[in-house]
Design an enzyme around this catalytic site. Structure first.
Site, PDB file in Angstrom:
ATOM      1  N   ILE A  86     -10.167  -2.208   3.685  1.00  0.00           N
ATOM      2  CA  ILE A  86      -9.834  -1.295   4.783  1.00  0.00           C
ATOM      3  C   ILE A  86      -8.854  -0.312   4.154  1.00  0.00           C
ATOM      4  CG2 ILE A  86      -8.053  -2.932   5.618  1.00  0.00           C
ATOM      5  CD1 ILE A  86      -8.483  -1.846   8.446  1.00  0.00           C
ATOM      6  N   SER A  87      -9.107   0.989   4.314  1.00  0.00           N
ATOM      7  CA  SER A  87      -8.280   1.990   3.626  1.00  0.00           C
ATOM      8  C   SER A  87      -6.823   1.912   4.078  1.00  0.00           C
ATOM      9  CB  SER A  87      -8.802   3.402   3.908  1.00  0.00           C
ATOM     10  OG  SER A  87     -10.135   3.541   3.480  1.00  0.00           O
ATOM     11  N   GLN A  88      -5.958   2.382   3.193  1.00  0.00           N
ATOM     12  CA  GLN A  88      -4.526   2.488   3.515  1.00  0.00           C
ATOM     13  C   GLN A  88      -4.364   3.435   4.714  1.00  0.00           C
ATOM     14  OE1 GLN A  88      -2.324   3.837   0.095  1.00  0.00           O
ATOM     15  NE2 GLN A  88      -0.495   4.252   1.318  1.00  0.00           N
TER      16      GLN A  88
END
Ligand code: SAH
Length: 213
Positions: A63-65
């Protein structure tokens, strides 16, 4: 699946941190403040959900930052009712942020497991994309083109022509380009034939996949 006061408090802290890092678009910050990120992660990582970090979501993906999500979303300049195509559904977190902003979202995921999970999970939280598709993001989505915005959430080795050609005039493609490290790149379609290109700094994404798993 609960969103408590504690989570909301942590989320407000995270939004402040993201604002301090330079995100100014109020609509983006509000959307990040509304999406319960902890519910998009494996419960064993839930305590980390409101740190500004990427985390594993299975199938070797992340899950992206949150800062990266905010940065890409700000570049898209999402308005209500915009047609937005997302490449790389993953956990569905970025999808939810776009839906919070009132966009009509089409999202494509290459890995079956993640696709199935997001398709079941997003509606449970009340998030309803126009389409969640199991397919190849390199091809875009011709049947619903043209788009006001296209966002690629995996590192692309090159700019897929299909994505450029599926933008409206005035539309924006936000895509991290590169192999081990990526340059966040914004293309704006200024006419049928012309595109402006802006390079906006280095990021690290999981690679955009060419083979279906
Ligand atoms: N937007 C996601 C980020 C997930 S990481 C989130 O908020 O959680 C990138 C995702 O892109 C992964 O789920 C990966 O499987 C997917 N992906 C990689 N190559 C792809 C391709 N060619 N087409 C569509 N999705 C792809």
């Amino acid at each position: 699946m609960k969103d408590t006061h504690k989570h909301k408090g942590l989320r407000n802290q995270l939004v402040k941190i993201i604002a301090q890092k330079g995100i100014t678009d109020k609509n983006v910050l509000t959307a990040l403040g509304n999406v319960p990120r902890h519910l998009f992660m494996d419960s064993s990582f839930a305590d980390f959900a409101y740190q500004d970090k990427a985390f594993p979501i299975g199938c070797d993906q992340t899950i992206s930052q949150p800062y990266t999500v905010a940065f890409q979303t700000e570049l898209l300049q999402v308005k209500e009712q915009h047609q937005i195509l997302e490449i790389g559904t993953g956990s569905g977190y970025q999808t939810a942020v776009l839906l919070e902003m009132g966009a009509k979202v089409y999202t494509i995921e290459r890995q079956k497991e993640l696709f199935k999970k997001a398709k079941l999970f997003l509606p449970k939280l009340g998030y309803k994309p126009k389409k969640i598709i199991f397919g190849d993001g390199y091809k875009g989505l011709l049947e619903n083109a043209p788009f006001d915005g296209i966002i690629v959430t995996a590192g692309a080795p090159f700019v897929p022509n299909a994505l450029l050609s599926q933008l409206k005039v005035g539309g924006r493609l936000v895509i991290p380009i590169g192999d081990t490290e990526q340059i966040m790149t914004l293309f704006i379609r200024t006419s049928e034939k012309d595109f402006e290109k802006h390079e906006l700094g280095k990021f690290k994404f999981v690679p955009m996949l060419t083979k279906r798993n």
